[in-house]
Design an enzyme around this catalytic site. Structure first.
Site, PDB file in Angstrom:
ATOM      1  N   ARG A  60     -28.273  54.606  -2.449  1.00 55.77           N
ATOM      2  CA  ARG A  60     -29.184  55.621  -2.996  1.00 55.77           C
ATOM      3  C   ARG A  60     -28.362  56.757  -3.600  1.00 55.77           C
ATOM      4  O   ARG A  60     -28.668  57.272  -4.666  1.00 55.77           O
ATOM      5  CB  ARG A  60     -30.089  56.180  -1.890  1.00 55.77           C
ATOM      6  CG  ARG A  60     -31.115  55.189  -1.384  1.00 55.77           C
ATOM      7  CD  ARG A  60     -32.391  55.233  -2.172  1.00 55.77           C
ATOM      8  NE  ARG A  60     -33.375  56.121  -1.573  1.00 55.77           N
ATOM      9  CZ  ARG A  60     -34.522  56.440  -2.160  1.00 55.77           C
ATOM     10  NH1 ARG A  60     -34.799  55.983  -3.361  1.00 55.77           N
ATOM     11  NH2 ARG A  60     -35.390  57.236  -1.567  1.00 55.77           N
ATOM     12  N   HIS A 102     -50.188  41.754 -16.566  1.00 52.26           N
ATOM     13  CA  HIS A 102     -50.013  40.517 -15.786  1.00 52.26           C
ATOM     14  C   HIS A 102     -51.176  39.564 -16.073  1.00 52.26           C
ATOM     15  O   HIS A 102     -50.986  38.373 -16.284  1.00 52.26           O
ATOM     16  CB  HIS A 102     -50.004  40.820 -14.285  1.00 52.26           C
ATOM     17  CG  HIS A 102     -48.749  41.482 -13.778  1.00 52.26           C
ATOM     18  ND1 HIS A 102     -47.497  40.940 -13.954  1.00 52.26           N
ATOM     19  CD2 HIS A 102     -48.553  42.628 -13.067  1.00 52.26           C
ATOM     20  CE1 HIS A 102     -46.587  41.725 -13.380  1.00 52.26           C
ATOM     21  NE2 HIS A 102     -47.204  42.758 -12.833  1.00 52.26           N
ATOM     22  N   TYR A 137     -33.304  34.014 -13.220  1.00 54.35           N
ATOM     23  CA  TYR A 137     -32.815  34.578 -14.486  1.00 54.35           C
ATOM     24  C   TYR A 137     -31.963  33.609 -15.298  1.00 54.35           C
ATOM     25  O   TYR A 137     -31.502  33.958 -16.390  1.00 54.35           O
ATOM     26  CB  TYR A 137     -32.114  35.922 -14.226  1.00 54.35           C
ATOM     27  CG  TYR A 137     -33.128  36.915 -13.705  1.00 54.35           C
ATOM     28  CD1 TYR A 137     -33.965  37.596 -14.580  1.00 54.35           C
ATOM     29  CD2 TYR A 137     -33.344  37.087 -12.342  1.00 54.35           C
ATOM     30  CE1 TYR A 137     -34.960  38.444 -14.116  1.00 54.35           C
ATOM     31  CE2 TYR A 137     -34.332  37.932 -11.861  1.00 54.35           C
ATOM     32  CZ  TYR A 137     -35.138  38.607 -12.753  1.00 54.35           C
ATOM     33  OH  TYR A 137     -36.130  39.433 -12.296  1.00 54.35           O
ATOM     34  N   ARG A 149     -36.536  42.621 -11.077  1.00 56.89           N
ATOM     35  CA  ARG A 149     -37.469  42.373 -12.170  1.00 56.89           C
ATOM     36  C   ARG A 149     -37.893  43.664 -12.878  1.00 56.89           C
ATOM     37  O   ARG A 149     -38.101  43.676 -14.087  1.00 56.89           O
ATOM     38  CB  ARG A 149     -38.720  41.672 -11.630  1.00 56.89           C
ATOM     39  CG  ARG A 149     -39.394  42.442 -10.516  1.00 56.89           C
ATOM     40  CD  ARG A 149     -40.591  41.709  -9.930  1.00 56.89           C
ATOM     41  NE  ARG A 149     -40.231  40.415  -9.367  1.00 56.89           N
ATOM     42  CZ  ARG A 149     -41.094  39.566  -8.833  1.00 56.89           C
ATOM     43  NH1 ARG A 149     -42.376  39.868  -8.784  1.00 56.89           N
ATOM     44  NH2 ARG A 149     -40.696  38.427  -8.335  1.00 56.89           N
ATOM     45  N   TRP A 185     -28.087  51.476   2.802  1.00 60.93           N
ATOM     46  CA  TRP A 185     -29.193  51.881   1.925  1.00 60.93           C
ATOM     47  C   TRP A 185     -28.901  53.249   1.329  1.00 60.93           C
ATOM     48  O   TRP A 185     -28.988  53.461   0.111  1.00 60.93           O
ATOM     49  CB  TRP A 185     -30.489  51.890   2.735  1.00 60.93           C
ATOM     50  CG  TRP A 185     -31.708  52.421   2.048  1.00 60.93           C
ATOM     51  CD1 TRP A 185     -32.250  53.670   2.176  1.00 60.93           C
ATOM     52  CD2 TRP A 185     -32.571  51.705   1.143  1.00 60.93           C
ATOM     53  NE1 TRP A 185     -33.388  53.788   1.415  1.00 60.93           N
ATOM     54  CE2 TRP A 185     -33.612  52.593   0.773  1.00 60.93           C
ATOM     55  CE3 TRP A 185     -32.568  50.411   0.610  1.00 60.93           C
ATOM     56  CZ2 TRP A 185     -34.635  52.227  -0.106  1.00 60.93           C
ATOM     57  CZ3 TRP A 185     -33.593  50.051  -0.259  1.00 60.93           C
ATOM     58  CH2 TRP A 185     -34.605  50.952  -0.615  1.00 60.93           C
ATOM     59  N   HIS A 187     -42.120  46.813  -1.505  1.00 59.60           N
ATOM     60  CA  HIS A 187     -41.530  45.525  -1.867  1.00 59.60           C
ATOM     61  C   HIS A 187     -40.584  44.965  -0.797  1.00 59.60           C
ATOM     62  O   HIS A 187     -40.249  43.784  -0.835  1.00 59.60           O
ATOM     63  CB  HIS A 187     -40.822  45.633  -3.216  1.00 59.60           C
ATOM     64  CG  HIS A 187     -41.763  46.023  -4.329  1.00 59.60           C
ATOM     65  ND1 HIS A 187     -42.332  47.278  -4.403  1.00 59.60           N
ATOM     66  CD2 HIS A 187     -42.260  45.325  -5.377  1.00 59.60           C
ATOM     67  CE1 HIS A 187     -43.126  47.331  -5.447  1.00 59.60           C
ATOM     68  NE2 HIS A 187     -43.100  46.172  -6.071  1.00 59.60           N
ATOM     69  N   HIS A 213     -50.459  48.334 -16.720  1.00 57.66           N
ATOM     70  CA  HIS A 213     -49.409  47.482 -16.162  1.00 57.66           C
ATOM     71  C   HIS A 213     -50.016  46.220 -15.536  1.00 57.66           C
ATOM     72  O   HIS A 213     -49.604  45.102 -15.827  1.00 57.66           O
ATOM     73  CB  HIS A 213     -48.597  48.264 -15.117  1.00 57.66           C
ATOM     74  CG  HIS A 213     -47.606  47.406 -14.383  1.00 57.66           C
ATOM     75  ND1 HIS A 213     -46.304  47.257 -14.790  1.00 57.66           N
ATOM     76  CD2 HIS A 213     -47.744  46.608 -13.292  1.00 57.66           C
ATOM     77  CE1 HIS A 213     -45.676  46.411 -13.985  1.00 57.66           C
ATOM     78  NE2 HIS A 213     -46.534  46.013 -13.053  1.00 57.66           N
ATOM     79  N   GLU A 214     -51.000  46.420 -14.679  1.00 55.41           N
ATOM     80  CA  GLU A 214     -51.603  45.270 -13.987  1.00 55.41           C
ATOM     81  C   GLU A 214     -52.346  44.361 -14.959  1.00 55.41           C
ATOM     82  O   GLU A 214     -52.328  43.138 -14.823  1.00 55.41           O
ATOM     83  CB  GLU A 214     -52.548  45.735 -12.869  1.00 55.41           C
ATOM     84  CG  GLU A 214     -51.904  46.568 -11.761  1.00 55.41           C
ATOM     85  CD  GLU A 214     -50.739  45.886 -11.050  1.00 55.41           C
ATOM     86  OE1 GLU A 214     -50.591  44.654 -11.181  1.00 55.41           O
ATOM     87  OE2 GLU A 214     -49.952  46.593 -10.397  1.00 55.41           O
TER      88      GLU A 214
HETATM   89  C1  KAF Z   1     -43.332  49.440 -12.404  1.00 53.06           C
HETATM   90  C2  KAF Z   1     -43.955  50.067 -13.432  1.00 53.06           C
HETATM   91  C3  KAF Z   1     -44.207  51.393 -13.331  1.00 53.06           C
HETATM   92  C4  KAF Z   1     -43.873  52.090 -12.197  1.00 53.06           C
HETATM   93  C5  KAF Z   1     -43.247  51.441 -11.176  1.00 53.06           C
HETATM   94  C6  KAF Z   1     -42.982  50.130 -11.273  1.00 53.06           C
HETATM   95  C7  KAF Z   1     -42.303  49.428 -10.190  1.00 53.06           C
HETATM   96  C8  KAF Z   1     -43.181  48.911  -9.092  1.00 53.06           C
HETATM   97  C9  KAF Z   1     -43.347  49.984  -8.007  1.00 53.06           C
HETATM   98  O1  KAF Z   1     -42.369  50.280  -7.349  1.00 53.06           O
HETATM   99  O2  KAF Z   1     -44.458  50.512  -7.847  1.00 53.06           O
HETATM  100  N1  KAF Z   1     -44.487  48.492  -9.575  1.00 53.06           N
HETATM  101  C10 KAF Z   1     -45.320  47.747  -8.851  1.00 53.06           C
HETATM  102  O3  KAF Z   1     -45.039  47.373  -7.731  1.00 53.06           O
HETATM  103  C11 KAF Z   1     -46.643  47.359  -9.478  1.00 53.06           C
HETATM  104  C12 KAF Z   1     -47.284  46.159  -8.746  1.00 53.06           C
HETATM  105  C13 KAF Z   1     -47.032  44.811  -9.397  1.00 53.06           C
HETATM  106  O4  KAF Z   1     -47.896  44.654 -10.487  1.00 53.06           O
HETATM  107  O5  KAF Z   1     -45.737  44.742  -9.938  1.00 53.06           O
HETATM  108  C14 KAF Z   1     -47.266  43.666  -8.378  1.00 53.06           C
HETATM  109  C15 KAF Z   1     -46.366  43.775  -7.125  1.00 53.06           C
HETATM  110  C16 KAF Z   1     -46.676  42.676  -6.186  1.00 53.06           C
HETATM  111  C17 KAF Z   1     -47.784  42.756  -5.389  1.00 53.06           C
HETATM  112  C18 KAF Z   1     -48.059  41.722  -4.494  1.00 53.06           C
HETATM  113  C19 KAF Z   1     -47.236  40.620  -4.417  1.00 53.06           C
HETATM  114  C20 KAF Z   1     -46.132  40.552  -5.261  1.00 53.06           C
HETATM  115  C21 KAF Z   1     -45.849  41.581  -6.140  1.00 53.06           C
HETATM  116  N2  KAF Z   1     -46.936  42.425  -9.039  1.00 53.06           N
HETATM  117  C22 KAF Z   1     -47.862  41.530  -9.374  1.00 53.06           C
HETATM  118  O6  KAF Z   1     -49.037  41.702  -9.119  1.00 53.06           O
HETATM  119  C23 KAF Z   1     -47.389  40.337 -10.093  1.00 53.06           C
HETATM  120  C24 KAF Z   1     -46.073  39.940 -10.063  1.00 53.06           C
HETATM  121  C25 KAF Z   1     -45.648  38.806 -10.743  1.00 53.06           C
HETATM  122  C26 KAF Z   1     -46.546  38.069 -11.476  1.00 53.06           C
HETATM  123  C27 KAF Z   1     -47.841  38.489 -11.534  1.00 53.06           C
HETATM  124  C28 KAF Z   1     -48.276  39.608 -10.834  1.00 53.06           C
HETATM  125 ZN    ZN Z   2     -46.283  44.373 -11.883  1.00 48.84          ZN
END
Ligand code: KAF
Ligand code: ZN
Length: 611
Positions: free
Chosen positions: A485, A383, A222, A518, A481, A509, A379-380
């Site tokens: 929460r 990316h 950041y 993030r 934790w 995660h 969302h995806e």
């Molecule tokens: C975000 C948006 C709406 C609802 C909820 C969220 C938070 C979070 C969650 O708790 O579900 N969202 C995600 O985890 C969506 C999956 C992702 O797109 O962020 C994904 C997560 C990931 C998967 C594998 C390895 C690392 C991270 N991130 C990416 O695919 C990604 C991250 C950085 C650069 C490019 C792609």
């Molecule tokens: Zn994502």
């Protein structure tokens, strides 16, 4: 070739040949760190590195994709072997990068070295091997876990699809508790056994390169001094809105579940329509203020209209192209995994992959036909759009301005997609006249997604930073934790927890080692992005009604920011799109302003807070 350019290359050649310790393939190990201050040499070295890195990264990206979309032992071995090989190579590269003294280099080159050298580094093959085993094992536990019903039933449910659907659809207190506890019993303890060792290795790696611990590595992304304090202040600014939403939802849940929900305490964590209580939109039906209005939940309509998963992706793609951004290339449609395969185990948690070669970008999702996944598809794809926009940058700059930016692209688009205006256009909604009551109904649903999430997005890494710092030790992992929460989210475990539980491990995660702040950052900045793109489109009226579909003016502005990648600090990227240089809560507050007023009226004279 123009003369100037030719002269430049000639000069390089002369300089290059006169430097005895440097060859085209490498830089001598004998040189001292910081001893090369020749910038032209640095440029050549970086260029060569770029070419090689593309090949190496591609190999790993493919192996990683193959494993996550087909979790066999063989694929895991292949992935870990390549990862080991790349690790050795990476260590060499960093060693060489340190030979340069970048002090007097131009801004861009200096930044490349800075980014190249960021992060920790394990320096012992045995440690790397063990670390890879642990992380693969944690991910595998998470991906394979199932929760079985009591006999005589023999049914066993995975998280997706199965337990997540129960958490979102069931309104039976005990069934919800069964799924909630079952999932934590299945994944928590086995992941918890490995977690302290994972922490140890991350810290060794961080300390090897001069950080205090891994939390410093995570925060470095950041590029702002005292970023934690900035975050604390931002959180305080939106807390009143969260507290009012919480109080209102708690009352509605009490109407539904009776005394099991208190009037003034934390809410039991399993009643909010989501396995982690991170977003509450699945209980929209319970909390709807005006049940007589047409619901803005499009899931039933999607099913009535026989939507397909592929259609969901095409609709998202169409939005991106409608604002003049790049559509997903043919390989995307061929190589992505859109649905959960029946014949093999996969990592279902959504992800977007940049194979870093050509325009090979892919999405992996176990998509189902519902509103939530319609949103996640956007969302995806956000990316992937970022990947496609910055693909002409040198490799080290092919990243988000910061991690929050990467998470915010698709969500920014989705802020337009969920508007009744857009959904009407798509035939997914048919609200003819939009009144103030419709606004509140819509904003409440949005708040269940966006505001409910903020304390969750905030607390996850608060927990992890203290774990990395050794402030929270393994015996206290779980109690800390729950302390967070309750403190931030105002929720509590519905059954007693102990130090043998490891509830953090039940969230993807944590075992996957993906930083989480993030998303907190993203959920604030996406409103800043949305607001300025709406200005670009000359939108009039409240921003929650703005939809940038087909606005190439908005798309141009967004595209310009995306193309910068990580070539400049995020503040510059922020300025490019919003004119501001700071994360700012005023956009999200403006968006929800009518709802905030309404919630305060509803809560007048009632309990707010949970102390
Ligand atoms: C975000 C948006 C709406 C609802 C909820 C969220 C938070 C979070 C969650 O708790 O579900 N969202 C995600 O985890 C969506 C999956 C992702 O797109 O962020 C994904 C997560 C990931 C998967 C594998 C390895 C690392 C991270 N991130 C990416 O695919 C990604 C991250 C950085 C650069 C490019 C792609
Ligand atoms: Zn994502």
């Amino acid at each position: 070739m123009e003369v100037g350019r030719m002269f430049f290359w000639l000069l390089i050649l002369v300089l290059f040949c006169s430097t005895s310790h440097v060859s085209a393939t490498g830089i001598s190990d004998e040189l001292e760190d910081g001893s090369i201050d020749n910038e032209i040499l640095a440029v050549m070295w970086l260029q060569e590195l770029n070419t090689k890195l593309i090949d190496k990264n591609y190999e790993l990206a493919v192996a990683n994709w193959n494993y996550e979309t087909n979790m066999t032992d063989h694929n895991s071995v292949v992935m870990n072997n390549i990862s080991l090989e790349l690790h050795d190579w990476d260590t060499e590269v960093k060693k060489k990068a340190r030979k340069f003294n970048t002090e007097n280099f131009s801004y861009e080159i200096k930044r490349m070295f800075k980014l190249l050298l960021q992060g920790g580094e394990l320096r012992n093959d045995e440690q790397v091997r063990r670390y890879n085993t642990i992380t693969t094992e944690m991910l595998s536990i998470y991906a394979h876990a199932k929760v079985c019903r009591d006999p005589p039933s023999t049914e066993c449910l995975p998280l997706e699809p199965g337990l997540e659907s129960i958490m979102s659809d069931s309104r039976d207190y005990d069934e919800l508790l069964w799924a909630w506890k079952g999932w934590r019993d299945a994944v928590g303890p086995p992941i918890g056994k490995l977690y302290p060792e994972y922490v140890k290795f991350r810290n060794i790696a961080a300390r090897n390169t001069g950080y205090n611990d891994e939390s410093d590595v995570w925060l470095e992304n950041y590029e702002e001094d005292d970023f934690e304090t900035v975050l604390d202040e931002l959180f305080q600014e939106i807390k009143p809105l969260y507290m009012h939403l919480h109080a209102y939802v708690r009352r509605k849940l009490r109407d539904r579940y009776g005394d099991r929900v208190s009037t003034d305490g934390p809410i039991p964590a399993h009643l909010l329509g989501n396995m982690w209580a991170q977003q509450w939109d699945n209980i929209y039906d319970i909390v709807r203020p005006f049940p007589d209005l047409e619901s803005v939940d499009i899931t039933p309509t999607m099913r009535e209209q026989d939507y397909t998963v592929l259609q969901m992706f095409h609709i998202a793609n169409n939005f991106f192209t409608s604002i003049g951004l790049t559509g997903m290339p043919p390989t995307f449609w061929k190589k992505s995994m859109f649905v959960k395969p029946r014949d093999r185990d996969v990592v279902c948690h959504g992800s977007a992959h940049d194979m870093q070669k050509g325009n090979d970008v892919r999405i992996k999702m176990c998509t189902q036909i519902n509103y939530n996944d319609f949103y996640t598809v956007h969302h995806e794809m956000g990316h992937c759009e970022y990947y496609l926009q910055y693909r002409d940058q040198p490799l080290v700059f092919r990243a988000g301005a910061n991690h929050g930016f990467h998470e915010a692209v698709g969500d920014t688009i989705a802020l337009s997609v969920v508007t009744p205006d857009y959904l009407n256009k798509m035939g997914l909604l048919s609200v003819e006249k939009f009144t103030d009551r419709h606004d509140i109904d819509f904003l409440l649903r949005q708040a269940l997604v966006k505001i409910a999430f903020l304390p969750f997005g905030f607390m996850i890494d608060k927990w992890r930073w203290d774990v990395f710092r050794g402030i929270t030790t393994p015996e206290d992992y779980n109690s800390k934790w729950w302390e967070l929460r309750t403190k931030y989210q105002g929720i509590e475990a519905p059954v007693e927890r102990s130090s043998t539980d490891f509830d953090p491990g039940a969230k993807y995660h944590i075992p996957s080692g993906t930083p989480y702040i993030r998303y907190f950052v993203s959920f604030l900045i996406q409103f800043q992005f949305h607001e300025s793109l709406c200005k670009e489109k000359n939108h009039e009226g409240p921003i929650h009604r703005c939809n940038i579909y087909q606005s190439t003016a908005a798309g141009d502005r967004l595209g310009a920011m995306l193309r910068m990648g990580a070539s400049r600090p995020w503040q510059d990227a922020m300025q490019e799109i919003t004119g501001q240089r700071k994360i700012d809560t005023s956009s999200i507050k403006r968006y929800f302003d009518p709802l905030f007023t309404w919630l305060q009226e509803q809560n007048y004279g009632k309990d707010v807070g949970w102390d």
